[in-house]
Design a protein around this motif. Structure first.
Motif, PDB file in Angstrom:
ATOM      1  N   ALA A 106      -4.104 -13.267  -1.998  1.00 32.75           N
ATOM      2  CA  ALA A 106      -4.979 -13.442  -1.088  1.00 32.75           C
ATOM      3  C   ALA A 106      -5.134 -12.221  -0.040  1.00 32.75           C
ATOM      4  N   GLU A 107      -6.286 -11.973   0.946  1.00 33.20           N
ATOM      5  CA  GLU A 107      -6.600 -10.857   1.473  1.00 33.20           C
ATOM      6  C   GLU A 107      -5.470 -10.641   2.619  1.00 33.20           C
ATOM      7  N   ASN A 108      -4.795 -11.558   3.315  1.00 29.08           N
ATOM      8  CA  ASN A 108      -3.985 -11.486   4.201  1.00 29.08           C
ATOM      9  C   ASN A 108      -2.644 -10.958   3.678  1.00 29.08           C
ATOM     10  N   GLU A 109      -2.401 -11.784   2.372  1.00 33.93           N
ATOM     11  CA  GLU A 109      -0.954 -11.183   1.844  1.00 33.93           C
ATOM     12  C   GLU A 109      -1.025  -9.778   0.966  1.00 33.93           C
ATOM     13  N   MET A 110      -2.222  -9.353   0.581  1.00 35.98           N
ATOM     14  CA  MET A 110      -2.375  -7.907   0.396  1.00 35.98           C
ATOM     15  C   MET A 110      -1.955  -7.013   1.278  1.00 35.98           C
ATOM     16  N   ASN A 111      -2.543  -7.191   2.770  1.00 37.68           N
ATOM     17  CA  ASN A 111      -2.135  -6.362   3.551  1.00 37.68           C
ATOM     18  C   ASN A 111      -0.703  -6.328   4.004  1.00 37.68           C
ATOM     19  N   LYS A 112      -0.156  -7.497   3.659  1.00 37.63           N
ATOM     20  CA  LYS A 112       1.454  -7.438   4.188  1.00 37.63           C
ATOM     21  C   LYS A 112       2.172  -6.782   2.922  1.00 37.63           C
ATOM     22  N   TYR A 113       1.358  -6.755   1.794  1.00 33.83           N
ATOM     23  CA  TYR A 113       2.045  -6.278   0.650  1.00 33.83           C
ATOM     24  C   TYR A 113       2.159  -4.592   0.701  1.00 33.83           C
ATOM     25  N   LEU A 114       1.153  -4.295   1.401  1.00 25.53           N
ATOM     26  CA  LEU A 114       0.933  -2.793   1.631  1.00 25.53           C
ATOM     27  C   LEU A 114       1.536  -2.250   2.469  1.00 25.53           C
ATOM     28  N   THR A 115       2.008  -3.000   3.604  1.00 23.12           N
ATOM     29  CA  THR A 115       2.932  -2.739   4.552  1.00 23.12           C
ATOM     30  C   THR A 115       4.293  -2.648   4.290  1.00 23.12           C
ATOM     31  N   THR A 116       4.763  -3.611   3.342  1.00 23.03           N
ATOM     32  CA  THR A 116       5.931  -3.546   2.704  1.00 23.03           C
ATOM     33  C   THR A 116       6.145  -2.125   1.816  1.00 23.03           C
ATOM     34  N   VAL A 117       5.152  -1.860   1.088  1.00 26.51           N
ATOM     35  CA  VAL A 117       5.503  -0.602   0.412  1.00 26.51           C
ATOM     36  C   VAL A 117       5.770   0.746   1.258  1.00 26.51           C
ATOM     37  N   ILE A 118       5.010   0.498   2.498  1.00 25.75           N
ATOM     38  CA  ILE A 118       5.138   1.675   3.498  1.00 25.75           C
ATOM     39  C   ILE A 118       6.592   1.739   4.017  1.00 25.75           C
ATOM     40  N   SER A 119       7.157   0.485   4.202  1.00 26.24           N
ATOM     41  CA  SER A 119       8.266   0.261   4.580  1.00 26.24           C
ATOM     42  C   SER A 119       9.489   0.870   3.890  1.00 26.24           C
ATOM     43  N   ILE A 120       9.090   0.624   2.413  1.00 28.10           N
ATOM     44  CA  ILE A 120      10.066   1.137   1.525  1.00 28.10           C
ATOM     45  C   ILE A 120      10.055   2.541   1.247  1.00 28.10           C
ATOM     46  N   TYR A 121       8.863   3.171   1.401  1.00 28.70           N
ATOM     47  CA  TYR A 121       8.779   4.764   1.410  1.00 28.70           C
ATOM     48  C   TYR A 121       7.994   5.334   2.485  1.00 28.70           C
ATOM     49  N   PRO A 122       8.995   5.488   3.762  1.00 34.40           N
ATOM     50  CA  PRO A 122       8.376   5.663   5.188  1.00 34.40           C
ATOM     51  C   PRO A 122       7.651   6.987   5.208  1.00 34.40           C
ATOM     52  N   TYR A 123       7.510   7.768   4.115  1.00 36.04           N
ATOM     53  CA  TYR A 123       6.587   9.053   4.367  1.00 36.04           C
ATOM     54  C   TYR A 123       4.990   8.884   4.192  1.00 36.04           C
ATOM     55  N   PHE A 124       4.937   7.398   3.587  1.00 35.90           N
ATOM     56  CA  PHE A 124       3.400   6.961   3.664  1.00 35.90           C
ATOM     57  C   PHE A 124       3.011   6.899   4.840  1.00 35.90           C
ATOM     58  N   ASP A 125       1.738   7.265   5.517  1.00 38.22           N
ATOM     59  CA  ASP A 125       1.281   7.186   6.637  1.00 38.22           C
ATOM     60  C   ASP A 125       0.374   5.868   6.527  1.00 38.22           C
ATOM     61  N   ASN A 126      -0.316   5.736   5.511  1.00 37.53           N
ATOM     62  CA  ASN A 126      -1.154   4.513   5.423  1.00 37.53           C
ATOM     63  C   ASN A 126      -1.563   4.446   3.833  1.00 37.53           C
ATOM     64  N   ILE A 127      -1.650   3.058   3.292  1.00 33.51           N
ATOM     65  CA  ILE A 127      -2.314   2.850   2.158  1.00 33.51           C
ATOM     66  C   ILE A 127      -3.486   2.086   2.209  1.00 33.51           C
ATOM     67  N   GLU A 128      -4.654   2.299   1.402  1.00 39.94           N
ATOM     68  CA  GLU A 128      -5.807   1.793   1.419  1.00 39.94           C
ATOM     69  C   GLU A 128      -6.276   1.169  -0.077  1.00 39.94           C
ATOM     70  N   VAL A 129      -7.017  -0.096  -0.130  1.00 38.76           N
ATOM     71  CA  VAL A 129      -7.427  -0.486  -1.402  1.00 38.76           C
ATOM     72  C   VAL A 129      -8.917  -0.521  -0.919  1.00 38.76           C
ATOM     73  N   LEU A 130      -9.694   0.480  -1.893  1.00 35.24           N
ATOM     74  CA  LEU A 130     -11.258   0.491  -1.662  1.00 35.24           C
ATOM     75  C   LEU A 130     -11.999  -0.195  -3.054  1.00 35.24           C
ATOM     76  N   ASN A 131     -13.161  -0.768  -2.726  1.00 38.41           N
ATOM     77  CA  ASN A 131     -14.048  -1.459  -3.740  1.00 38.41           C
ATOM     78  C   ASN A 131     -14.793  -0.302  -4.250  1.00 38.41           C
ATOM     79  N   LYS A 132     -15.438  -0.447  -5.427  1.00 35.56           N
ATOM     80  CA  LYS A 132     -16.152   0.369  -6.244  1.00 35.56           C
ATOM     81  C   LYS A 132     -17.243   1.226  -5.418  1.00 35.56           C
TER      82      LYS A 132
END
Length: 776
Positions: free
Chosen positions: A82-108
């Protein structure tokens, strides 16, 4: 060789070269080895440090790229997130590797669908071209370095295409500072990481604000330096920087190690200072010790020199004792022996000198007496030399006058003999052309043969006289070789046919058709040799061959060979052939007539023309004569001369007029008959003046001009005719027909404007050939 410095200086210099210079060289080599070792150690340590740093930087970039790849696989397997779960998933990835400032998913279309921090949902800053580049590859792509608007720090984007979507992660590069700051070394000033434009990404001293994108100050000097090599940069007169570069392969960035040369080579400088001081002390000590030793040695030398001066002045009273080195004691003893010998010899010399002075006085008196006698003899000798010189000059003058008289006599005799000979031979030839009985014809043939023999003798004597006087001049003018051979062979056509001899000419096709040389002398040589071949061949054949022997630029050497099947020549008599007046059969019963001059003249002419002549012969089998002559090539194209000689064809000449200028009535009549038989109109002038008058009244096609005539001679008439033609632009051929037959005569005729020359007595064939030639 004289020395310009003293023994003392030489000894000091030798000691300096033997001891001090090797010490300096050893010190220099030691310092150089130390410097090289330091540089090798620095190179090795820099390699280790750079390799470690580069590996950390590549791990810093590779780890998030691997995480993005894993995230891509999750997106491909978790389509129902789901849309709200995807944002949480991205926040989790950043917490694992703190050198990320942000992660985005773009459409075509590049619109943001999901983001770790939802406040940024909307349009991305990526261009369409960049999105297309990402879609074309299946691997993560790195963007150029930029300053993040969110964090205001140097940032790089990692992008990948996944099932119609684009994953874009921003990586904070300011974290690279930890890598550089953790790098420690005693001699390294700074360790920096630069992008491919030389902009600082990290610096070990943290002196640069990375958000300002400051370029490395010496980037322009190092950008072309070879990787993993040390280079030196001059900052000012007292400071140099040592820079070491290493490329980070994954990103194309550069790790730079900067060192202060003073810190690096400070131990070496201390060693140098110590060595310099040591060398200075050693040199000073050496100089003091050497000077003391040298002064001790040279003192005895000075004593000996002073005593030698006294002896040379004649004082032998002083002793030469010394208490120095053993060698000097021995030298002093020998010096005493030498002093005694010199004193003894001086006494002997004085005695001998007195005796010599007495002998010199006595000898001087004898020389004075002898000198008086020599002066008297010299005067008598000079008188004799003057008298002999006058006699020799008188003899030379008489010889020169005799030589001139000889030349004039030969010229006059030639003219006086040839003129009646022309009448005799001409009339005989005309008589032979009429209807005669066998007996009269036989008598006239004998007269004709005898006349030809007499003419040959006259020609040989004239040529020999000119050769002996060195007055034969070899001319050089263009001529056609085949025409020359035709003219020669025509002379022997009748005599060869009478004897049943086959005569043929073979010309090499490589010989050019036109050559530059003396065709008259060539014909004279050929006539002599071919005439002998015809004379001594009773049956069989005669072959005349012309071959190209050598070609060098525009020069060609032609080899002539005349082969016959005649009586041959014995081996023991072949050496006599080329000598004057020599005949193989000189008895009263000899079978063949001749003067013995033909081959001698031919040999001289061949040598004057730069060639050589020889023969091969076997008795009763035949003879082959060879000779070579050098010619100049006029035409580059060679004609096909490889054909057999054929008889001359008479040319018809209708309505053409010949002006015959001749004072002798007999010669007039003979020449007129011959020319009219060729269907020519003939006008006769008895001197040059009449010839000019007829030239002005009638159209003339050819002029045959005698030289020696009353009223006006042939020279003057030719000059006047050519002067007239220079105004009208016309040119009438003039052939000289004269009894003057010396070799210089032809050149005189050509010089005044005549075109050709026929010698009296005139041969009908020659006259026909010359006439046809100039009436063409």
């Amino acid at each position: 060789m004289k020395k310009f410095f003293s023994l003392k200086s030489q000894m000091l210099l030798n000691n300096l070269l033997l001891f001090v210079l090797p010490s300096l060289v050893i010190g220099y080599i030691s310092i150089s080895i130390s410097v090289n070792r330091v540089e090798e150690n620095i190179q090795h340590e820099n390699n280790i440090i750079s390799s470690n740093i580069n590996n950390q930087v590549e791990n810093f970039i590779e780890t998030p790229m691997n995480m993005i790849n894993e995230f891509k696989q999750d997106l491909l397997t978790k389509d129902s997130i789901a849309e709200n779960e995807m944002n949480k998933y991205l926040t989790t990835v950043i917490s694992i590797y703190p050198y990320f400032d942000n992660i985005e998913v773009l459409n075509k279309d590049g619109q943001i669908k999901n983001i770790a921090y939802p406040t940024k949902i909307g349009s991305t800053t990526l261009s369409k071209d960049r999105l297309n580049d990402i879609a074309k590859t299946n691997k993560p792509l790195l963007s150029d370095i930029f300053i993040s608007k969110q964090t205001q720090k140097p940032t790089i984007s990692i992008s990948i295409y996944a099932n119609g979507n684009f994953i874009v992660a921003d990586l904070d590069l300011s974290k690279l500072k930890k890598i550089t700051q953790n790098t420690k070394s005693d001699y390294i000033d700074t360790f920096s990481i630069l992008d491919n434009k030389g902009i600082y990404l990290a610096d070990s001293k943290n002196n640069n604000d990375m958000t300002k994108q400051i370029q490395f100050a010496y980037f322009s000097k190092i950008k072309n330096v070879q990787e993993n090599k040390i280079t030196t940069i001059n900052i000012d007169n007292n400071k140099k920087l040592i820079v070491y570069l290493a490329k980070i392969k994954l990103t194309g960035w550069t790790s730079v190690i900067v060192m202060n040369s003073n810190n690096v080579f400070d131990p070496i400088s201390k060693i140098k200072s110590t060595l310099y001081v040591s060398f200075a002390i050693i040199i000073l000590l050496y100089f003091v010790l050497s000077t003391m030793n040298v002064f001790s040695i040279t003192k005895d030398f000075h004593d000996l020199v002073n005593k030698t001066k006294l002896i040379s002045a004649g004082d032998y009273s002083l002793p030469t004792e010394t208490n120095s080195y053993k060698e000097f004691v021995e030298l002093s003893n020998y010096f005493d022996i030498m002093k005694d010998n010199v004193k003894l010899r001086q006494s002997e010399i004085q005695t001998l000198n007195t005796e010599l002075e007495d002998k010199v006085i006595f000898r001087t008196k004898q020389l004075d007496d002898t000198n008086c006698k020599l002066e008297k003899l010299n005067t008598e000798l000079e008188d004799r030399v003057l008298k002999r010189t006058e006699e020799l000059n008188k003899s030379k003058l008489e010889a020169d006058q005799a030589n001139i008289a000889k030349s004039e006599f030969l010229a006059n005799m030639s003219h006086e003999i040839r003129t009646p000979m022309n009448g005799i031979m001409g009339m005989v030839q005309l008589a032979l052309m009429t209807d005669l009985g066998d007996e009269p014809r036989e008598y006239l043939n004998f007269v004709m043969k005898s006349s030809k023999v007499l003419l040959t003798i006259i020609n040989d004597v004239l040529d020999l006289s000119k050769i002996e006087a060195g007055k034969i001049v070899i001319e050089s003018s263009p001529f056609k070789i085949k025409e020359t051979m035709d003219e020669v062979m025509t002379l022997f056509d009748i005599s060869a046919k009478e004897k049943g001899i086959t005569v043929e000419v073979k010309i090499d096709k490589h010989i050019p058709s036109i050559l530059n040389g003396d065709s008259i002398r060539l014909k004279q040589i050929l006539v002599n040799i071919i005439g002998n071949a015809v004379k001594f061949t009773q049956s069989g054949y005669i072959t005349v061959s012309l071959l190209e022997e050598a070609m060098d630029g525009n020069l060609i050497k032609v080899k002539f060979s005349i082969k016959d099947t005649g009586i041959g020549i014995p081996k023991d008599k072949q050496g006599l052939l080329f000598e004057r007046f020599k005949q193989l059969d000189s008895t009263y019963t000899k079978q063949f007539q001749g003067t013995g001059l033909g081959l001698a003249i031919s040999k001289n002419l061949v040598e004057l023309m730069g060639g050589e002549i020889w023969l091969e012969s076997e008795e009763k089998l035949g003879t082959t004569f060879y000779f070579t002559i050098n010619f100049q090539v006029v035409e580059a194209m060679s004609s096909d001369n490889s054909q057999m000689w054929t008889n001359h064809k008479v040319q018809d000449n209708f309505n053409k007029t010949v002006l015959l200028v001749e004072d002798d009535e007999t010669n007039q009549r003979i020449s007129e008959i011959i020319l009219k038989k060729k269907q020519l109109n003939v006008l006769i002038a008895k001197n040059g003046k009449v010839a000019i008058e007829l030239y002005d009244k009638f159209p003339i096609d050819l002029i045959i001009m005698d030289i020696n005539m009353p009223v006006m001679d042939g020279y003057t008439a030719t000059l006047l005719l050519r002067e007239k033609e220079s105004l009208s632009g016309k040119h009438t051929p003039i052939i000289a027909m004269t009894a003057y037959a010396l070799p210089d005569d032809k050149s005189k005729f050509i010089l005044v404007g005549m075109d050709d020359y026929i010698s009296k007595p005139v041969n009908f064939s020659d006259l026909i050939l010359k006439t046809d030639k100039w009436l063409k």
